[in-house]
Design a protein around this motif. Structure first.
Motif, PDB file in Angstrom:
ATOM      1  N   SER A 199       0.830  -1.205   0.000  1.00 46.18           N
ATOM      2  CA  SER A 199       0.000   0.000   0.000  1.00 46.18           C
ATOM      3  C   SER A 199       0.866   1.256   0.000  1.00 46.18           C
ATOM      4  O   SER A 199       0.572   2.223  -0.709  1.00 46.18           O
ATOM      5  CB  SER A 199      -0.922  -0.011   1.223  1.00 46.18           C
ATOM      6  N   ALA A 212       2.403   1.778  -3.374  1.00 45.21           N
ATOM      7  CA  ALA A 212       1.417   2.360  -4.288  1.00 45.21           C
ATOM      8  C   ALA A 212       1.260   3.854  -4.032  1.00 45.21           C
ATOM      9  O   ALA A 212       1.105   4.649  -4.968  1.00 45.21           O
ATOM     10  CB  ALA A 212       0.080   1.641  -4.128  1.00 45.21           C
ATOM     11  N   ALA A 213       1.306   4.249  -2.748  1.00 37.51           N
ATOM     12  CA  ALA A 213       1.199   5.672  -2.413  1.00 37.51           C
ATOM     13  C   ALA A 213       2.395   6.442  -2.964  1.00 37.51           C
ATOM     14  O   ALA A 213       2.250   7.559  -3.475  1.00 37.51           O
ATOM     15  CB  ALA A 213       1.103   5.838  -0.899  1.00 37.51           C
ATOM     16  N   ASP A 250       4.074   5.699  -5.610  1.00 36.22           N
ATOM     17  CA  ASP A 250       3.943   5.754  -7.064  1.00 36.22           C
ATOM     18  C   ASP A 250       3.082   6.929  -7.524  1.00 36.22           C
ATOM     19  O   ASP A 250       3.218   7.404  -8.656  1.00 36.22           O
ATOM     20  CB  ASP A 250       3.338   4.449  -7.592  1.00 36.22           C
ATOM     21  N   LYS A 251       2.198   7.403  -6.647  1.00 39.99           N
ATOM     22  CA  LYS A 251       1.299   8.493  -7.012  1.00 39.99           C
ATOM     23  C   LYS A 251       1.920   9.870  -6.770  1.00 39.99           C
ATOM     24  O   LYS A 251       1.359  10.886  -7.177  1.00 39.99           O
ATOM     25  CB  LYS A 251      -0.003   8.382  -6.219  1.00 39.99           C
ATOM     26  N   LEU A 252       3.069   9.894  -6.073  1.00 36.18           N
ATOM     27  CA  LEU A 252       3.677  11.172  -5.691  1.00 36.18           C
ATOM     28  C   LEU A 252       4.655  11.670  -6.751  1.00 36.18           C
ATOM     29  O   LEU A 252       5.296  10.876  -7.440  1.00 36.18           O
ATOM     30  CB  LEU A 252       4.412  11.020  -4.359  1.00 36.18           C
ATOM     31  N   PRO A 292       4.902   9.568   1.492  1.00 37.60           N
ATOM     32  CA  PRO A 292       3.447   9.638   1.642  1.00 37.60           C
ATOM     33  C   PRO A 292       2.997  10.349   2.913  1.00 37.60           C
ATOM     34  O   PRO A 292       1.897  10.900   2.949  1.00 37.60           O
ATOM     35  CB  PRO A 292       3.021   8.164   1.655  1.00 37.60           C
ATOM     36  N   TRP A 316      -1.858  17.151  -1.248  1.00 34.30           N
ATOM     37  CA  TRP A 316      -1.582  17.198  -2.673  1.00 34.30           C
ATOM     38  C   TRP A 316      -2.856  17.452  -3.466  1.00 34.30           C
ATOM     39  O   TRP A 316      -3.874  16.825  -3.211  1.00 34.30           O
ATOM     40  CB  TRP A 316      -0.947  15.890  -3.133  1.00 34.30           C
ATOM     41  N   GLY A 359      -3.375  16.983  -7.136  1.00 35.53           N
ATOM     42  CA  GLY A 359      -2.641  16.509  -8.295  1.00 35.53           C
ATOM     43  C   GLY A 359      -1.167  16.476  -7.960  1.00 35.53           C
ATOM     44  O   GLY A 359      -0.749  15.869  -6.966  1.00 35.53           O
ATOM     45  N   ASP A 360      -0.334  17.161  -8.769  1.00 33.96           N
ATOM     46  CA  ASP A 360       1.102  17.231  -8.529  1.00 33.96           C
ATOM     47  C   ASP A 360       1.506  18.530  -7.835  1.00 33.96           C
ATOM     48  O   ASP A 360       2.690  18.875  -7.799  1.00 33.96           O
ATOM     49  CB  ASP A 360       1.864  17.103  -9.851  1.00 33.96           C
TER      50      ASP A 360
END
Length: 264
Positions: free
Chosen positions: A32, A35-36, A38-40, A127, A167, A169-170
């Motif tokens: 988990s 995955a977090a 990967d989104k950053l 994260p 956050w 988005g970016d």
């Protein structure tokens, strides 16, 4: 079956039960968190304001003209910044600082001035929090794990204040409160009050980091002070080297005697 055999048989049974557990069940938190991550976004490098890039040790820009024209506009967060909407108390503090500015010792940059100082900073994104660290050991902890600011009775002013973020988005949105009057720490910083509230939006734009910072302070400002900041990677750095800070120019340290100490 002997006692030793029973013990050995029990160990084998336990091992087989563990092996039969759902694959990856114990790795779920790690997966988990991966995955977090990967989104950053990822903002590697050592960042300085674009108007401070490649300035020699003299502090005086030499690449005027064509090279200077390529520099994107960026605002200062120093006491000298043009257009700060001071109210009467703010102007009083600025005038008071001017009387002693050249003879005071700076302990570092402090927030918010550290964000537009010549000292490079690094951004570490996880994260749970974002760290902004410069070479003078000044570190901002921006908590992005969903927490709010602590209750007022559990807070006290510090040089970097208390920051929470999220956050969009970016874009990193940062909310900071409880910053000690920055001018108490560094004579070139704006003399804002401890009631000042800072909101930043930081994002990567091509090869540059960009930000808007909005400062409201009922004690020293007539209206919000909005600054637009652009940073570039300083290619002269490939690691962060921590250094001790001294800016005592009165000669009291026996070395930096570039100005005379005050007579009174």
């Amino acid at each position: 079956m002997g006692g030793l055999a029973r013990v050995f048989s029990g160990a084998l049974l336990a091992a087989s039960l563990l092996a039969a557990a759902p694959a990856g069940a114990e790795d779920a938190p790690a997966q988990s968190r991966t995955a977090a991550f990967d989104k950053l976004p990822y903002w590697p490098g050592y960042w300085v304001p674009v108007d401070q890039l490649d300035i020699p040790i003299s502090g005086i820009r030499t690449n005027f003209g064509q090279e200077a024209a390529k520099i994107p506009p960026t605002d200062s967060l120093g006491v000298w910044a043009p257009g700060i909407p001071w109210n009467e108390e703010g102007r009083r503090r600025v005038a008071e600082n001017a009387k002693t500015m050249n003879a005071r010792k700076g302990q570092g940059w402090s927030f918010p001035t550290m964000m537009t100082a010549a000292t490079p900073f690094q951004v570490l994104i996880t994260p749970e929090e974002v760290l902004i660290i410069n070479a003078y050991n000044e570190t901002r902890h921006i908590y992005t794990d969903g927490r709010d600011h602590p209750p007022a009775e559990d807070l006290w002013p510090t040089t970097t204040g208390n920051s929470i973020g999220h956050w969009e988005g970016d874009t990193l949105v940062i909310d900071t409160i409880m910053v000690t009057n920055p001018n108490d720490y560094f004579q070139g910083a704006p003399p804002l009050s401890e009631e000042a509230h800072y909101v930043e939006r930081i994002w990567l734009d091509g090869d540059n980091l960009r930000a808007t910072m909005t400062i409201t302070d009922p004690v020293t400002l007539q209206k919000p002070w909005v600054s637009n900041i652009v940073w570039a990677r300083d290619t002269g750095f490939d690691r962060m080297i921590q250094v001790d800070w001294t800016n005592d120019r009165t000669g009291s340290d026996g070395v930096n005697n570039t100005i005379e100490p005050p007579q009174d």
